[in-house]
Design a protein around this motif. Structure first.
Motif, PDB file in Angstrom:
ATOM      1  N   GLN A  20       0.848  -1.192   0.000  1.00 26.01           N
ATOM      2  CA  GLN A  20       0.000   0.000   0.000  1.00 26.01           C
ATOM      3  C   GLN A  20       0.885   1.244   0.000  1.00 26.01           C
ATOM      4  O   GLN A  20       2.080   1.170   0.290  1.00 26.01           O
ATOM      5  N   HIS A  21       0.279   2.381  -0.309  1.00 33.97           N
ATOM      6  CA  HIS A  21       1.047   3.621  -0.376  1.00 33.97           C
ATOM      7  C   HIS A  21       0.285   4.764   0.285  1.00 33.97           C
ATOM      8  O   HIS A  21      -0.951   4.830   0.196  1.00 33.97           O
ATOM      9  N   LEU A  22       1.026   5.634   0.939  1.00 34.75           N
ATOM     10  CA  LEU A  22       0.494   6.877   1.469  1.00 34.75           C
ATOM     11  C   LEU A  22       1.491   7.987   1.150  1.00 34.75           C
ATOM     12  O   LEU A  22       2.704   7.762   1.166  1.00 34.75           O
ATOM     13  N   THR A  23       0.976   9.177   0.872  1.00 38.27           N
ATOM     14  CA  THR A  23       1.845  10.321   0.657  1.00 38.27           C
ATOM     15  C   THR A  23       1.795  11.209   1.892  1.00 38.27           C
ATOM     16  O   THR A  23       0.729  11.682   2.286  1.00 38.27           O
ATOM     17  N   ILE A  24       2.959  11.401   2.516  1.00 39.93           N
ATOM     18  CA  ILE A  24       3.076  12.199   3.728  1.00 39.93           C
ATOM     19  C   ILE A  24       4.200  13.204   3.509  1.00 39.93           C
ATOM     20  O   ILE A  24       5.301  12.826   3.081  1.00 39.93           O
ATOM     21  N   HIS A  25       3.935  14.465   3.770  1.00 40.57           N
ATOM     22  CA  HIS A  25       4.911  15.540   3.533  1.00 40.57           C
ATOM     23  C   HIS A  25       5.366  15.555   2.075  1.00 40.57           C
ATOM     24  O   HIS A  25       6.525  15.894   1.783  1.00 40.57           O
ATOM     25  N   GLY A  26       4.488  15.142   1.174  1.00 42.61           N
ATOM     26  CA  GLY A  26       4.808  15.166  -0.246  1.00 42.61           C
ATOM     27  C   GLY A  26       5.614  13.982  -0.737  1.00 42.61           C
ATOM     28  O   GLY A  26       5.949  13.911  -1.923  1.00 42.61           O
ATOM     29  N   HIS A  27       5.930  13.029   0.150  1.00 42.56           N
ATOM     30  CA  HIS A  27       6.724  11.863  -0.235  1.00 42.56           C
ATOM     31  C   HIS A  27       5.876  10.595  -0.140  1.00 42.56           C
ATOM     32  O   HIS A  27       5.229  10.346   0.872  1.00 42.56           O
ATOM     33  N   ARG A  28       5.922   9.784  -1.207  1.00 46.54           N
ATOM     34  CA  ARG A  28       5.147   8.548  -1.256  1.00 46.54           C
ATOM     35  C   ARG A  28       5.857   7.469  -0.452  1.00 46.54           C
ATOM     36  O   ARG A  28       7.042   7.202  -0.664  1.00 46.54           O
ATOM     37  N   ARG A  29       5.127   6.864   0.469  1.00 45.71           N
ATOM     38  CA  ARG A  29       5.703   5.847   1.353  1.00 45.71           C
ATOM     39  C   ARG A  29       4.982   4.525   1.139  1.00 45.71           C
ATOM     40  O   ARG A  29       3.758   4.475   1.135  1.00 45.71           O
ATOM     41  N   LEU A  55      11.907   5.595   3.956  1.00 49.31           N
ATOM     42  CA  LEU A  55      12.184   6.562   2.900  1.00 49.31           C
ATOM     43  C   LEU A  55      13.589   6.328   2.339  1.00 49.31           C
ATOM     44  O   LEU A  55      14.534   6.061   3.098  1.00 49.31           O
ATOM     45  N   GLY A  56      13.713   6.371   1.010  1.00 48.24           N
ATOM     46  CA  GLY A  56      14.998   6.099   0.377  1.00 48.24           C
ATOM     47  C   GLY A  56      15.235   4.631   0.087  1.00 48.24           C
ATOM     48  O   GLY A  56      16.291   4.264  -0.424  1.00 48.24           O
ATOM     49  N   HIS A  57      14.249   3.778   0.407  1.00 49.15           N
ATOM     50  CA  HIS A  57      14.395   2.332   0.255  1.00 49.15           C
ATOM     51  C   HIS A  57      13.169   1.750  -0.459  1.00 49.15           C
ATOM     52  O   HIS A  57      12.065   2.295  -0.374  1.00 49.15           O
ATOM     53  N   PRO A  65      13.830  10.925  -2.035  1.00 53.36           N
ATOM     54  CA  PRO A  65      14.104  12.349  -2.245  1.00 53.36           C
ATOM     55  C   PRO A  65      15.407  12.790  -1.583  1.00 53.36           C
ATOM     56  O   PRO A  65      16.039  12.025  -0.840  1.00 53.36           O
ATOM     57  N   ARG A  66      15.806  14.000  -1.837  1.00 49.53           N
ATOM     58  CA  ARG A  66      16.860  14.644  -1.052  1.00 49.53           C
ATOM     59  C   ARG A  66      16.176  15.104   0.234  1.00 49.53           C
ATOM     60  O   ARG A  66      15.386  16.043   0.232  1.00 49.53           O
ATOM     61  N   ALA A  83      20.683   8.008  -1.487  1.00 43.37           N
ATOM     62  CA  ALA A  83      19.970   7.948  -0.209  1.00 43.37           C
ATOM     63  C   ALA A  83      20.735   7.095   0.797  1.00 43.37           C
ATOM     64  O   ALA A  83      20.906   7.492   1.960  1.00 43.37           O
ATOM     65  N   ILE A  84      21.220   5.924   0.368  1.00 38.94           N
ATOM     66  CA  ILE A  84      21.945   5.037   1.272  1.00 38.94           C
ATOM     67  C   ILE A  84      23.226   5.698   1.761  1.00 38.94           C
ATOM     68  O   ILE A  84      23.588   5.605   2.944  1.00 38.94           O
TER      69      ILE A  84
END
Length: 314
Positions: A9-18, A61-63, A69-70, A196-197
């Motif tokens: 599933q996905h949710l967008t929080i603070h503009g970032h898709r998680r 985030l980043g994975h 994102p940056r 990101a890593i």
């Protein structure tokens, strides 16, 4: 055996898709993966745990399938992100389980949000000693991004991934982790994932090893049930760090799984699920008390923190 498939599933929080997996019913268990991994690292245990619990396994985030994102990739930033995800999902409290780098995030989450943490389990976790695999330290060095750009070109990457997976399938001691390492290596073909890593590792590791520590705050675990699980053949973070945990938090339960590597939940999923289930069933969830927390903070640890333990996490 093919790993079970779970709906992402996905949710967008603070503009970032998680991205995350959420299955089962009952008390919530939040599973936090390690560096370069994603929720699929927990696939061997998700269905077993979902028979008794609501299992929430996000891609940090980043994975994985989450955005890259940056952004803030510190352990504090990740803890905030987990708090926000839980809030959007309407989840108030969790037993937080963190593997490797995810263990550092779990500790930070429990520290920042004790009112939302019922228990904490650390699995081959960072934050308990300075030693870490040279391969992790190498990520912080100049030229890593460019070198991995070459090593992840299609032909080179396919040979490397196939070789690691072949070794992982061989009945040799200490090679089981290579299957997961192969997946991490394959993910580095995405330059956003590499960036990101690298940012994650730079926040917690330098050339001498792990930087961030739970040592100075370990006494706060007096107010929260804590369990530590390690594999006896861990080549990434030494199993001796489980002993560090026992000395830092004497009330914590410590389990070393014989024959397991850095991913004990994958090497021995039935055993791992049983340990986690026993931990939840035999401990009372922490109840946050501002007065008790204030007393602990005011009084500090019962004895000075050993300098050996004061340089830890990742």
């Amino acid at each position: 055996m093919t790993a079970p498939h779970h709906e992402v599933q996905h949710l967008t929080i603070h503009g970032h898709r998680r991205a995350f997996v959420k299955v089962g019913a009952g008390p919530v268990v939040l599973l936090l993966h390690g560096l370069g991994c994603d929720h699929t690292t927990w696939s061997p245990v998700i269905d077993t745990l979902a028979e008794r619990y609501t299992v929430l396994a996000p891609d940090l985030l980043g994975h994985g399938a989450s955005d890259k994102p940056r952004a803030d990739y510190s352990v504090g930033g990740y803890a905030n992100g987990m708090r926000d995800l839980l809030t959007v999902l309407g989840i108030d409290k969790v037993t937080v389980v963190g593997h490797s780098f995810g263990g550092g995030v779990a500790m930070q989450f429990a520290y920042q949000f004790p009112e939302r943490t019922e228990r904490m389990m650390l699995v081959a976790s960072g934050g308990l000693g300075p030693e870490v695999s040279p391969a992790i330290r190498a990520i912080t060095t100049p030229g890593f991004h460019q070198l991995m750009g070459v090593l992840t070109l299609p032909g080179v990457r396919h040979v490397g991934v196939a070789g690691m997976r072949t070794l992982a399938a061989a009945p040799l001691p200490g090679t089981s982790d290579l299957a997961e390492v192969a997946d991490i290596y394959d993910s580095f073909k995405d330059p956003r994932a590499r960036a990101a890593i690298r940012q994650v590792v730079r926040a917690v590791v330098d050339w001498r090893g792990q930087l961030v520590t739970m040592a100075d705050r370990a006494y706060l675990t007096e107010a929260m049930p804590m369990s530590v699980v390690w594999g006896s053949h861990d080549r990434v973070i030494p199993v001796s760090h489980a002993d560090n945990a026992a000395s830092l938090a004497p009330k914590a339960s410590v389990e070393v799984i014989a024959g397991a590597g850095h991913f004990p939940h994958k090497d021995h999923p039935e055993r791992f699920a049983a340990i986690l289930d026993d931990f939840v069933r035999t401990t009372r969830p922490a109840v946050y008390s501002r007065a008790r927390w204030r007393r602990l903070l005011a009084n500090g640890p019962a004895a000075p923190v050993s300098p050996v333990h004061a340089v830890a996490t990742a």
